[in-house]
Write a protein that holds these residues in place. Structure first.
Motif, PDB file in Angstrom:
ATOM      1  N   ILE A 128      98.847  76.075  93.570  1.00 28.96           N
ATOM      2  CA  ILE A 128      99.447  77.344  94.007  1.00 28.96           C
ATOM      3  C   ILE A 128     100.497  77.807  92.994  1.00 28.96           C
ATOM      4  O   ILE A 128     100.557  78.985  92.628  1.00 28.96           O
ATOM      5  CB  ILE A 128     100.074  77.198  95.422  1.00 28.96           C
ATOM      6  N   HIS A 129     101.300  76.858  92.496  1.00 31.50           N
ATOM      7  CA  HIS A 129     102.309  77.166  91.472  1.00 31.50           C
ATOM      8  C   HIS A 129     101.638  77.802  90.243  1.00 31.50           C
ATOM      9  O   HIS A 129     102.060  78.857  89.767  1.00 31.50           O
ATOM     10  CB  HIS A 129     103.024  75.856  91.106  1.00 31.50           C
ATOM     11  N   GLU A 130     100.551  77.170  89.772  1.00 33.19           N
ATOM     12  CA  GLU A 130      99.856  77.701  88.588  1.00 33.19           C
ATOM     13  C   GLU A 130      99.225  79.060  88.874  1.00 33.19           C
ATOM     14  O   GLU A 130      99.230  79.949  88.024  1.00 33.19           O
ATOM     15  CB  GLU A 130      98.779  76.722  88.106  1.00 33.19           C
ATOM     16  N   LEU A 131      98.657  79.204  90.093  1.00 40.08           N
ATOM     17  CA  LEU A 131      98.015  80.479  90.424  1.00 40.08           C
ATOM     18  C   LEU A 131      99.032  81.608  90.520  1.00 40.08           C
ATOM     19  O   LEU A 131      98.717  82.761  90.227  1.00 40.08           O
ATOM     20  CB  LEU A 131      97.216  80.353  91.724  1.00 40.08           C
ATOM     21  N   ALA A 132     100.267  81.259  90.924  1.00 39.49           N
ATOM     22  CA  ALA A 132     101.317  82.282  90.972  1.00 39.49           C
ATOM     23  C   ALA A 132     101.564  82.812  89.556  1.00 39.49           C
ATOM     24  O   ALA A 132     101.662  84.024  89.338  1.00 39.49           O
ATOM     25  CB  ALA A 132     102.598  81.695  91.570  1.00 39.49           C
ATOM     26  N   HIS A 133     101.625  81.890  88.572  1.00 39.62           N
ATOM     27  CA  HIS A 133     101.756  82.321  87.164  1.00 39.62           C
ATOM     28  C   HIS A 133     100.583  83.220  86.771  1.00 39.62           C
ATOM     29  O   HIS A 133     100.756  84.275  86.180  1.00 39.62           O
ATOM     30  CB  HIS A 133     101.714  81.118  86.213  1.00 39.62           C
ATOM     31  N   SER A 134      99.373  82.740  87.104  1.00 45.71           N
ATOM     32  CA  SER A 134      98.162  83.463  86.690  1.00 45.71           C
ATOM     33  C   SER A 134      98.112  84.859  87.277  1.00 45.71           C
ATOM     34  O   SER A 134      97.761  85.825  86.602  1.00 45.71           O
ATOM     35  CB  SER A 134      96.905  82.731  87.154  1.00 45.71           C
ATOM     36  N   PHE A 190     113.046  71.385  88.787  1.00 41.55           N
ATOM     37  CA  PHE A 190     112.784  70.729  87.510  1.00 41.55           C
ATOM     38  C   PHE A 190     112.189  71.724  86.512  1.00 41.55           C
ATOM     39  O   PHE A 190     112.541  71.748  85.338  1.00 41.55           O
ATOM     40  CB  PHE A 190     111.824  69.555  87.738  1.00 41.55           C
ATOM     41  N   ASN A 191     111.295  72.581  87.013  1.00 39.62           N
ATOM     42  CA  ASN A 191     110.661  73.566  86.134  1.00 39.62           C
ATOM     43  C   ASN A 191     111.610  74.658  85.668  1.00 39.62           C
ATOM     44  O   ASN A 191     111.306  75.390  84.734  1.00 39.62           O
ATOM     45  CB  ASN A 191     109.460  74.199  86.823  1.00 39.62           C
ATOM     46  N   LEU A 192     112.759  74.768  86.336  1.00 39.53           N
ATOM     47  CA  LEU A 192     113.718  75.791  85.911  1.00 39.53           C
ATOM     48  C   LEU A 192     114.638  75.281  84.796  1.00 39.53           C
ATOM     49  O   LEU A 192     115.428  76.045  84.243  1.00 39.53           O
ATOM     50  CB  LEU A 192     114.549  76.267  87.108  1.00 39.53           C
ATOM     51  N   MET A 238     108.914  73.291  80.177  1.00 42.04           N
ATOM     52  CA  MET A 238     109.164  73.779  81.532  1.00 42.04           C
ATOM     53  C   MET A 238     109.183  75.313  81.535  1.00 42.04           C
ATOM     54  O   MET A 238     109.432  75.950  80.515  1.00 42.04           O
ATOM     55  CB  MET A 238     110.500  73.260  82.043  1.00 42.04           C
ATOM     56  N   ASP A 239     108.962  75.874  82.731  1.00 44.04           N
ATOM     57  CA  ASP A 239     108.977  77.333  82.854  1.00 44.04           C
ATOM     58  C   ASP A 239     110.327  77.916  82.445  1.00 44.04           C
ATOM     59  O   ASP A 239     110.401  79.015  81.900  1.00 44.04           O
ATOM     60  CB  ASP A 239     108.662  77.728  84.294  1.00 44.04           C
ATOM     61  N   GLY A 240     111.403  77.163  82.707  1.00 48.14           N
ATOM     62  CA  GLY A 240     112.734  77.627  82.334  1.00 48.14           C
ATOM     63  C   GLY A 240     112.844  77.913  80.832  1.00 48.14           C
ATOM     64  O   GLY A 240     113.572  78.813  80.414  1.00 48.14           O
TER      65      GLY A 240
HETATM   66 ZN   LIG Z   1     104.978  76.629  85.987  1.00 51.08          ZN
END
Ligand SMILES: [Zn+2]
Length: 239
Positions: free
Chosen positions: A67-73, A161-163, A169-171
């Motif tokens: 779901i996290h990856e699909l939100a990016h997509s 963690f991703n921030l 990381m996404d951050g």
């Molecule tokens: Zn991400």
């Protein structure tokens, strides 16, 4: 990627799982089975119930990452980018972009929605847990609430963690987008990568005194930062 199997197609994007997943999934299920409450099911007597719950938790963790990856997509597609495929590892995924977003503010939004979705899922699960979990019930009676607690907790950790403002990381992407509003993309990547490396270095030093795991994560961040920098430089012919 050769070492991955396609399992589905969502929003027109092939979703693949990396081969390592076949080892990591049972490994995570085992971790959940041996951890005591509230982070695992070790307290459950029935072996069958314990391992079924652990495996289910590992699978749901994988779905949260998807779901996290699909939100990016979803945001990438919305802002005119394209995604060739998503490869999932158990606690992370890699979206291979066909076309990057050219506008920094769209890139920042795209990077932000991933961690945001993890944190929202986490908060909803923990909220559900605290509202409906029967007080003072035994573990055998309400193992599903233990599962919502574990998944909620891990999703929030993954989101935070991703921030961390460091590649991969996404951050790190959010930070680069911030710099890219003031300078060229390559220069912005260099600057964000240096900050990521400094961050990793400090984290590694702290890790020497606190935990080996922190050193390992720091190393992973350092490699990610250099990797991203090299990739962008070679794509723009600056190497
Ligand atoms: Zn991400």
């Amino acid at each position: 990627m050769g070492n991955s199997l396609q399992i589905a197609r969502v929003l027109g994007i092939p979703i693949k799982i990396h081969i390592s997943f076949l080892l990591v999934l049972p490994f995570f299920a085992w971790i959940f089975a041996i951890q005591p409450e509230p982070f695992g099911f070790a307290g459950i007597e029935s072996g069958l119930l314990k391992y079924s719950l652990s495996l289910l938790t590992a699978i749901l963790l994988f779905i949260s990452v998807l779901i996290h990856e699909l939100a990016h997509s979803y945001f990438a597609l919305r802002y005119g980018g394209s995604i060739n495929e998503i490869t999932l590892y158990l606690i992370g995924g890699v979206s291979a972009m066909g076309k990057e977003l050219s506008d920094p503010s769209s890139e920042a939004k795209m990077a932000f929605v991933g961690p945001l979705s993890s944190i929202v899922i986490g908060i909803l699960l923990l909220l559900f847990n605290s509202l409906f979990s029967p007080a003072a019930s035994s573990l055998e009676e309400s193992p599903l609430f233990l599962m919502t607690f574990i998944l909620g907790y891990i999703n929030i950790l993954l989101g935070l963690f991703n921030l961390i403002p460091a590649f991969p990381m996404d951050g790190g992407r959010i930070l680069r987008a911030f710099f890219a509003q003031r300078m060229g993309f390559v220069e912005a990547t260099e600057k964000a990568a240096s900050i990521g490396k400094i961050f990793a270095f400090v984290m590694g030093i702290i890790g020497l005194f606190i935990s080996f795991w922190l050193i390992l994560i720091a190393f992973f961040i350092y490699m990610g930062a250099s990797g991203e920098e090299q990739q962008v430089k070679s794509r723009y012919g600056k190497l």
